[in-house]
Design an enzyme around this catalytic site. Structure first.
Site, short mmCIF file in Angstrom:
data_model
loop_
_atom_site.label_atom_id
_atom_site.label_comp_id
_atom_site.label_asym_id
_atom_site.label_seq_id
_atom_site.Cartn_x
_atom_site.Cartn_y
_atom_site.Cartn_z
N ASP A 1 3.25 -3.76 -8.33
CA ASP A 1 2.74 -2.74 -7.59
C ASP A 1 3.26 -1.47 -8.19
OD1 ASP A 1 5.10 -3.94 -6.17
OD2 ASP A 1 5.11 -1.93 -5.13
N ASN A 2 4.30 -1.48 -9.00
CA ASN A 2 4.88 -0.51 -9.75
C ASN A 2 4.59 -0.13 -11.08
OD1 ASN A 2 6.11 0.45 -7.58
ND2 ASN A 2 8.40 -0.78 -8.04
N GLY B 1 0.70 -1.18 -0.21
CA GLY B 1 -0.01 -0.02 -0.13
C GLY B 1 1.00 1.27 0.00
N LYS C 1 5.47 11.49 -2.90
CA LYS C 1 6.38 10.43 -2.42
C LYS C 1 7.06 11.24 -1.44
CE LYS C 1 9.76 7.35 -4.77
NZ LYS C 1 10.48 7.07 -6.15
N ASP D 1 7.51 5.92 -10.53
CA ASP D 1 8.13 5.47 -9.22
C ASP D 1 9.45 5.00 -9.65
OD1 ASP D 1 8.40 5.15 -6.76
OD2 ASP D 1 7.00 3.19 -6.36
#
Length: 457
Positions: free
Chosen positions: A251-252, A87, A110, A261
Site C-alpha cells: 500500500d506504500n 484505505g 496527510k 509516504d
C-alpha cells in the site's frame, strides 16, 4: 495569479475506487512550509499566503479540479501479511492537475482528518512527522531519487497524543505532490473483490494517464513491464542514496515507481545491509540491503492481483527481467551519484561492486566517499584518508581514473564536508522547533540540500 491546468481524471474510475470526504476543521492554520519550486511546476506558485492557507489548510477546492476530497480505497500486504481493511485513513486526494511537462499530478494529504478508513486512528499527523517528511523528500530529490515532493505543511493548533514521541505534541496537515497515488494495493483490492471489470478499468486509467509510454503485447503486460522498471530503478536509487524507507508495504508502493509516504525513514551512516529504519522491523524485512528484494516481492504481488485479467505468460516475461534491470539501474545510480562516465555494463559493474565492497569493509560514511571522489578523482585531503589506505579500496582507486570526467565546478564541492541527513541532524532540527519554535535550522537545511542538488545536476 495562478496558471494551473486542473484535471479530474480520477473520477473516470468510478465510485468503487474512492469515498468523498470532508477535511477536518482545524483550530488554526499556521503556514510553516510552502514549496514554491514544486508549486511553480504545476502553476500554483502565484498563490498568496492567504490563498495557500485556504486551499491547503481549509481545503477550499481548486477551480476546475476535484469538487470534493476523495479518500482512496486500497488493500495491501503489511510486512507480508495481507490486510483488506486499509484505505486513506488520514489523508485524501485533494486535486489533480498537469505539470510543466504535461504529466498528470496529484495533490494528496496527510493528517487531514478522519475518513471511512481511519479505523481507530484520529486522522492527524504530528508536526514532527511533517518536518521529517520535508527533510526526507528534499534530500531524496536532491540525490536524484524518484520521490514525491512535500508541497505544503500547515500547523493546525491541535495537541496530539502519541506512543512513540513525547506527548501532547503539535499537529500539522501536509500536502504532497505525486505523479500518482494509485498503489499496488489499489489493484489488490479489486482482485480481492473479484472485480475483473474494475481491474481492467484501473489498468486502462494507469496506461492512459500515468504511463502512456509503456509498451507490451497486451495492456497488462505493458503495465507490469512499466512497474518492474520503476520498482527496480527505485530500489537502485535508494541504495545509491544510502536511504532506508522503512515500510515498503504494497500500500506504500505506487504504480509510477515514486517513493512516498515517509514514516520511520533513515539515511544509513554506513553501507550496512542490515541497517533498519523502523524500530518495529524486528526481522529486518525492509533493511537497507533487502529493499531490492522487497520491491521485487511487491511487484510480484501486483502481478498476482492482475491474474484475473491476464495470462501467466503476459506477466512472467517482464517479471523475470527484474534482476537484470535492477543491476543496470544500480550501476547507473551509483555512478550517477559519483558523477563519472559510463564505460559499458561489464566495466561499470566492476567499479560499482568494488565501491560496495570497500564501503562494507571500511564502514565509512558513504556520503563522504561520494563527496571526496566526485568526478572520479580525489578532491584533496579527507577525514577518510585512513579508509582509502585500506586494501579494500585498492580496486576502486585503480579503476576510477578510467571513469573520470571534468572536475566538478560548483562551489559545493569545495566545502569542508558533504551535506548529510543522519538521524541526529533530524532530531537537532526538530528540537529547535519543539523547544524554541525556531524554524531557522529547518529552512537553512532545506537551502543547503537544494544547493547540494544543484551541484549534483
Amino acid at each position: 495569479m495562478i496558471d494551473v491546468q486542473p484535471e479530474t481524471a480520477i473520477l473516470s474510475l468510478g465510485a468503487d475506487f474512492f469515498d468523498p470526504v470532508e477535511a477536518a476543521a482545524f483550530p488554526q492554520t499556521m503556514l510553516r512550509f510552502r514549496n514554491d519550486r514544486a508549486a511553480a511546476s504545476v502553476g500554483l506558485a502565484g498563490l498568496s499566503d492567504g490563498q495557500w492557507l485556504a486551499h491547503f489548510g481549509r481545503f477550499t477546492p481548486l477551480p476546475g479540479s476535484l469538487p470534493q476530497p476523495l479518500a482512496l480505497r486500497y488493500h495491501g500486504h503489511q510486512f507480508r501479511t495481507y490486510n483488506p481493511d486499509l484505505g486513506d485513513g488520514r489523508g485524501f486526494l485533494f486535486a489533480q492537475m498537469r505539470d510543466d511537462a504535461g504529466r498528470l499530478m496529484d495533490l494528496g494529504t496527510k493528517g487531514s482528518g478522519t475518513t471511512p478508513w481511519s479505523r481507530a486512528g484520529d486522522g492527524r499527523l504530528t508536526l514532527k512527522g511533517a518536518v521529517r517528511e520535508i527533510l526526507a523528500t528534499e534530500m531524496l530529490e536532491a540525490l536524484g531519487v524518484n520521490t514525491s515532493r512535500t508541497f505544503s505543511v500547515i500547523e493546525t493548533g491541535e495537541r496530539l497524543m502519541r506512543n512513540d514521541e513525547p506527548s501532547p505534541t503539535r499537529a500539522a496537515v501536509l500536502v504532497r505532490l505525486n505523479h500518482s497515488h494509485i498503489r499496488y494495493g489499489s489493484f489488490q483490492r479489486q482482485a480481492f473483490h473479484q472485480n475483473r471489470e474494475g481491474l481492467t478499468r484501473l489498468v486502462d486509467y494507469c496506461l492512459a494517464n500515468l504511463a502512456p509510454q509503456a509498451s507490451g503485447p497486451t495492456p497488462v503486460a505493458a503495465l507490469i513491464d512499466h512497474a518492474v522498471q520503476g520498482s527496480a530503478r527505485l530500489a537502485a536509487q535508494y541504495m545509491a542514496a544510502g536511504f532506508v524507507h522503512g515500510v515498503l508495504n504494497t500500500d506504500n508502493i505506487n504504480i509510477t515507481g515514486e517513493s512516498f509516504d515517509y514514516g520511520p525513514w533513515r539515511f544509513a551512516p554506513a553501507w550496512d545491509a542490515g541497517f533498519t529504519a523502523a524500530y518495529f522491523d524486528h526481522s529486518g524485512l525492509y533493511a537497507f540491503g533487502r529493499q531490492a528484494e522487497a520491491l521485487q516481492w511487491n511487484v510480484y504481488q501486483l502481478a498476482n492481483a492482475l491474474r484475473p485479467i491476464a495470462e501467466i505468460a503476459e506477466l512472467k516475461g517482464p517479471l523475470e527481467t527484474y534482476p537484470i534491470r535492477y543491476r543496470a539501474a544500480l550501476n547507473d545510480a551509483v555512478l550517477g551519484r559519483l558523477g563519472v562516465q559510463r564505460l559499458g555494463a561489464e566495466r561499470d559493474e566492476a567499479l560499482v561492486d568494488a565501491i560496495q565492497t570497500a564501503l562494507v569493509a571500511t564502514q565509512m560514511d558513504p556520503d563522504l566517499f561520494f563527496f571526496d571522489w566526485r568526478g572520479g578523482a580525489r578532491r584533496g585531503p579527507s577525514p577518510a584518508d585512513h579508509h582509502y589506505a585500506h586494501d579494500a579500496f585498492t580496486d576502486v582507486i585503480q579503476l576510477l581514473p578510467d571513469f573520470a570526467t571534468d572536475a566538478p565546478t560548483h562551489d559545493y564541492w569545495a566545502d569542508d564536508a558533504p551535506c548529510t541527513m543522519l538521524v541526529d541532524e533530524v532530531e537537532t532540527i526538530w528540537a529547535a522547533i519543539a523547544d524554541r519554535d525556531d524554524w531557522t535550522p529547518l529552512h537553512g537545511k532545506v537551502a543547503a540540500i537544494r544547493r547540494m542538488g544543484e551541484a549534483h545536476t
